[in-house]
Design a protein around this motif. Structure first.
Motif, mmCIF file in Angstrom:
data_model
loop_
_atom_site.group_PDB
_atom_site.id
_atom_site.type_symbol
_atom_site.label_atom_id
_atom_site.label_comp_id
_atom_site.label_asym_id
_atom_site.label_seq_id
_atom_site.Cartn_x
_atom_site.Cartn_y
_atom_site.Cartn_z
ATOM 1 N N PHE A 4 62.252 74.896 3.715
ATOM 2 C CA PHE A 4 61.039 75.150 2.222
ATOM 3 C C PHE A 4 59.729 75.226 3.122
ATOM 4 C CE2 PHE A 4 64.639 73.094 -0.282
ATOM 5 C CZ PHE A 4 65.532 74.907 -0.402
ATOM 6 N N ASP A 5 59.054 74.432 3.989
ATOM 7 C CA ASP A 5 58.465 74.450 5.243
ATOM 8 C C ASP A 5 58.133 75.816 5.302
ATOM 9 O OD1 ASP A 5 58.642 71.536 3.629
ATOM 10 O OD2 ASP A 5 59.321 71.020 5.633
ATOM 11 N N LYS A 6 58.555 76.531 5.523
ATOM 12 C CA LYS A 6 58.510 77.510 5.934
ATOM 13 C C LYS A 6 57.781 78.649 5.383
ATOM 14 C CE LYS A 6 61.837 77.886 10.275
ATOM 15 N NZ LYS A 6 63.482 78.701 10.316
ATOM 16 N N GLY A 7 58.485 78.592 3.898
ATOM 17 C CA GLY A 7 57.146 79.453 2.933
ATOM 18 C C GLY A 7 56.789 79.108 2.220
ATOM 19 N N ARG A 8 56.196 77.431 2.298
ATOM 20 C CA ARG A 8 55.719 76.939 1.157
ATOM 21 C C ARG A 8 54.286 76.951 0.666
ATOM 22 N NH1 ARG A 8 56.220 71.007 0.511
ATOM 23 N NH2 ARG A 8 57.211 71.330 1.696
ATOM 24 N N ASP A 9 53.355 77.758 2.051
ATOM 25 C CA ASP A 9 52.155 78.445 1.956
ATOM 26 C C ASP A 9 52.232 80.047 1.333
ATOM 27 O OD1 ASP A 9 50.487 76.153 2.906
ATOM 28 O OD2 ASP A 9 50.476 77.148 4.846
ATOM 29 N N HIS A 10 53.058 80.300 1.340
ATOM 30 C CA HIS A 10 53.434 82.181 0.893
ATOM 31 C C HIS A 10 54.188 81.640 -0.485
ATOM 32 C CE1 HIS A 10 52.750 83.632 4.415
ATOM 33 N NE2 HIS A 10 53.495 83.234 5.406
ATOM 34 N N VAL A 11 54.219 81.026 -0.909
ATOM 35 C CA VAL A 11 55.357 80.559 -2.380
ATOM 36 C C VAL A 11 54.324 79.768 -3.154
ATOM 37 C CG1 VAL A 11 57.197 79.538 -3.112
ATOM 38 C CG2 VAL A 11 57.361 80.005 -1.889
ATOM 39 N N MET A 12 53.252 79.013 -3.114
ATOM 40 C CA MET A 12 52.180 78.209 -3.604
ATOM 41 C C MET A 12 51.002 79.204 -3.692
ATOM 42 S SD MET A 12 52.861 75.510 -4.544
ATOM 43 C CE MET A 12 51.192 75.095 -5.360
ATOM 44 N N ALA A 13 50.717 80.091 -2.771
ATOM 45 C CA ALA A 13 50.022 81.238 -3.179
ATOM 46 C C ALA A 13 50.570 82.432 -3.949
ATOM 47 C CB ALA A 13 49.281 82.075 -1.392
ATOM 48 N N LEU A 14 51.809 82.997 -4.239
ATOM 49 C CA LEU A 14 52.119 83.700 -4.724
ATOM 50 C C LEU A 14 52.289 82.329 -6.711
ATOM 51 C CD1 LEU A 14 54.965 85.503 -3.302
ATOM 52 C CD2 LEU A 14 52.864 86.839 -4.004
ATOM 53 N N PHE A 15 52.644 81.162 -6.463
ATOM 54 C CA PHE A 15 52.280 81.178 -8.335
ATOM 55 C C PHE A 15 51.259 81.043 -8.262
ATOM 56 C CE2 PHE A 15 51.924 76.819 -10.158
ATOM 57 C CZ PHE A 15 52.888 76.951 -10.777
ATOM 58 N N ARG A 16 50.102 80.935 -7.596
ATOM 59 C CA ARG A 16 49.138 80.844 -7.886
ATOM 60 C C ARG A 16 48.427 82.433 -8.470
ATOM 61 N NH1 ARG A 16 47.914 77.717 -2.669
ATOM 62 N NH2 ARG A 16 46.909 75.255 -4.562
ATOM 63 N N ILE A 17 48.580 82.940 -7.633
ATOM 64 C CA ILE A 17 48.746 84.851 -8.274
ATOM 65 C C ILE A 17 49.138 84.299 -9.370
ATOM 66 C CG2 ILE A 17 48.879 86.850 -6.921
ATOM 67 C CD1 ILE A 17 48.172 86.158 -4.646
ATOM 68 N N VAL A 18 50.123 84.338 -9.417
ATOM 69 C CA VAL A 18 51.314 85.412 -10.904
ATOM 70 C C VAL A 18 50.593 84.175 -12.266
ATOM 71 C CG1 VAL A 18 53.529 85.536 -11.390
ATOM 72 C CG2 VAL A 18 53.116 86.026 -9.399
ATOM 73 N N PHE A 19 50.660 83.137 -11.419
ATOM 74 C CA PHE A 19 50.025 81.697 -12.581
ATOM 75 C C PHE A 19 48.762 82.446 -13.509
ATOM 76 C CE2 PHE A 19 48.294 78.065 -14.236
ATOM 77 C CZ PHE A 19 49.768 77.601 -15.020
ATOM 78 N N GLY A 20 47.461 82.219 -12.274
ATOM 79 C CA GLY A 20 46.574 83.031 -12.898
ATOM 80 C C GLY A 20 46.004 84.392 -13.832
#
Length: 97
Positions: A4-20
């Motif tokens: 999960f650490d490998k994709g953490r930055d990308h998943v958090m970025a997608l979360f921020r974009i979709v959530f916003g």
């Protein structure tokens, strides 16, 4: 949890974009009547300002947005975050000799 650490930055970025985006759509529909929703009357209580129990008045989305922004506030800024874009190495000061 190296998987999960490998994709953490990308998943958090997608979360921020979709959530916003969802927060923008939710606010636009409630305040301005966009996307087929009926706009709340300006200044009317409690629709414009606040509500009581989320289950009674359909405010589940507001509760989810509240907790989602809490996650964003306490999560580490990622590679795609605005703060990450402005993060730079300290500038080397050159002194004239």
């Amino acid at each position: 949890m190296k998987l999960f650490d490998k994709g953490r930055d990308h998943v958090m970025a997608l979360f921020r974009i979709v959530f916003g985006f969802l927060f923008l759509c939710h606010g636009a529909s409630r305040l301005f009547g966009l996307f087929g929703a009926k706009a709340a009357e300006f200044g009317s209580w409690p629709t414009w300002w606040a509500s009581l129990l989320p289950v009674e008045n359909g405010g589940e989305a507001a509760v989810l947005f509240c907790w989602g922004f809490l996650v964003i506030a306490f999560a580490d800024r990622g590679l795609w975050s605005v703060a990450g874009a402005f993060r730079r190495a300290p500038a080397q000061l050159e002194t004239a000799a």
